[in-house]
Design an enzyme around this catalytic site. Structure first.
Site, short mmCIF file in Angstrom:
data_model
loop_
_atom_site.label_atom_id
_atom_site.label_comp_id
_atom_site.label_asym_id
_atom_site.label_seq_id
_atom_site.Cartn_x
_atom_site.Cartn_y
_atom_site.Cartn_z
CG ASP A 10 0.38 111.81 156.03
OD1 ASP A 10 0.97 112.45 155.13
OD2 ASP A 10 0.96 111.39 157.06
CG ASP A 15 1.84 108.70 158.69
OD1 ASP A 15 2.62 108.75 157.72
OD2 ASP A 15 1.32 109.72 159.18
CG ASN A 39 2.86 110.39 153.55
OD1 ASN A 39 3.74 111.18 153.21
ND2 ASN A 39 2.78 109.87 154.76
CB THR A 124 2.10 111.48 162.16
OG1 THR A 124 0.96 110.74 161.68
CG2 THR A 124 2.31 111.22 163.64
CG PHE A 165 5.25 115.81 152.72
CD1 PHE A 165 4.18 115.26 153.43
CD2 PHE A 165 5.13 115.94 151.35
CE1 PHE A 165 3.03 114.84 152.77
CE2 PHE A 165 3.98 115.53 150.68
CZ PHE A 165 2.93 114.98 151.39
CG ASN A 166 3.77 115.94 157.87
OD1 ASN A 166 3.27 115.33 156.91
ND2 ASN A 166 4.28 115.32 158.91
CG HIS A 239 10.10 111.44 159.12
ND1 HIS A 239 11.26 112.20 159.09
CD2 HIS A 239 9.99 110.87 157.90
CE1 HIS A 239 11.82 112.08 157.89
NE2 HIS A 239 11.08 111.29 157.14
O1 RIB Z 1 8.44 114.85 156.17
C1 RIB Z 1 8.09 113.64 156.77
C2 RIB Z 1 6.64 113.58 157.08
O2 RIB Z 1 5.87 113.71 155.88
C3 RIB Z 1 6.19 112.25 157.70
O3 RIB Z 1 5.09 112.46 158.53
C4 RIB Z 1 5.80 111.45 156.50
O4 RIB Z 1 4.86 110.41 156.82
C5 RIB Z 1 5.13 112.51 155.65
O5 RIB Z 1 3.79 112.66 156.14
CA CA Z 2 3.04 111.21 158.07
#
Ligand code: RIB
Ligand code: CA
Length: 313
Positions: A10, A15, A39, A124, A165-166, A239
């Protein structure tokens, strides 16, 4: 022989670095890239994937768009972190390549079926596409070598106190992947927060003296500004490329086998990855969980890959 991989992402600043690492290291064969809403909205993450692959010279890599929302609930993008384009900071060209004329799940199914070796799926972003692939095409599972995803945490979250988040964007999808029985590697915040794009990292990108180096520096400078404002970080953690590094050089990431349970119902903890490191829950281990990173070796790997892309014709 190069390891066949598919990246579902995303983009997203980190990424983008994950895609550059995969494109710039010949030990991986990037069969395809699929995009998911996270994102930013799906149209933006897809446009960004095309833009980054064009920058990398990887215009022969097929790209297909996937899910524009999580399995349950609504999408909340991370505009405060990645900006309105999802890749704010540098001026990037309008993508020239087109997306493949099929959905991400169908492209992934075809690439797995057509590969002479089992394929590693690197995710990711939110795991929506991966979950839908496993549910709609279980026949591909014997040819999936491993799912390596950036997401979750053995400690606290980021988008909520206990939700990364993911995973927090699509907890049901993460639950499906973790219950699939496939070999899974989880690269969580507890490790990715060690990979900070410091001023020295930005200076090294600039010292490459190339447009790609400048763009990476501008991406990280923007990312640093939002991470400082939102999370009070001195430098932004990258990340996603760690999930790619874990496939390229598994020795860089120390993992332990553990049960990972996804909280689906918690009023305040929905999306948390409950990592049972001390086996207190009685659940069976279902993932290799990253607990350590050779930070210097990671940055060397990434910088060497970007450096090779600089020299690509
Ligand atoms: O929490 C970090 C993740 O969430 C990473 O993959 C960032 O790109 C967002 O997608
Ligand atoms: Ca990501």
């Amino acid at each position: 022989m190069a390891e066949p991989v598919i990246i579902d992402c995303d983009p997203g600043h980190d990424d983008a670095l994950a895609l550059l690492l995969a494109a710039g290291d010949s030990r991986l064969r990037l069969l395809g890239v699929t995009t998911v809403a996270g994102n930013q909205t799906l149209d933006k993450t897809t446009r960004n994937a095309l833009r980054i692959l064009a920058l990398a010279g990887a215009v022969d890599v097929p790209v297909a768009a996937g899910s524009d929302r999580p399995l349950v609930g609504e999408l909340t993008v991370a505009e405060d972190i990645h900006g309105s384009s999802g890749l704010d900071g540098p001026e990037l060209d309008v993508p020239v390549a087109e997306v493949a004329g099929v959905h991400a799940i169908e492209l992934t199914r075809r690439l797995i079926a057509g590969s002479d070796r089992s394929v590693t799926l690197i995710a990711t972003g939110p795991l929506t596409n991966v979950a839908l692939l496993l549910r709609s095409h279980p026949e591909v599972m014997p040819r999936v070598r491993r799912v390596v995803f950036m997401g979750g945490s053995t400690e606290r979250g980021n988008t909520t106190p206990y939700g990364e988040f993911n995973i927090a964007t699509d907890p049901e999808a993460a639950d499906i992947v973790l219950r699939s029985g496939l070999p899974v590697t989880m690269i969580g915040l507890n490790v990715t927060h060690q990979a900070l794009a410091t001023d020295e990292v930005i200076a090294e990108f600039l010292a490459m003296g190339t447009r790609l180096g400048v763009i990476c520096a501008e991406l990280m400078t923007f990312f640093a500004s939002t991470y400082r404002r939102v999370f009070g970080f001195a430098h932004p953690p990258v990340h996603d490329p760690i999930a790619v590094a874990a496939v390229l050089e598994p020795s860089l990431v120390r993992t332990v086998e553990a049960p990972v349970l996804v909280e689906l119902g918690g009023a305040y903890t929905r999306g948390a990855t409950v990592v049972d490191l001390h086996r207190r829950t009685g659940h069976s281990p279902n993932a290799d969980v990253a607990v350590g990173l050779d930070v210097q070796a990671f940055w060397r790997l990434l910088m060497d890959a970007v450096g090779r892309l600089n020299r690509a014709p």
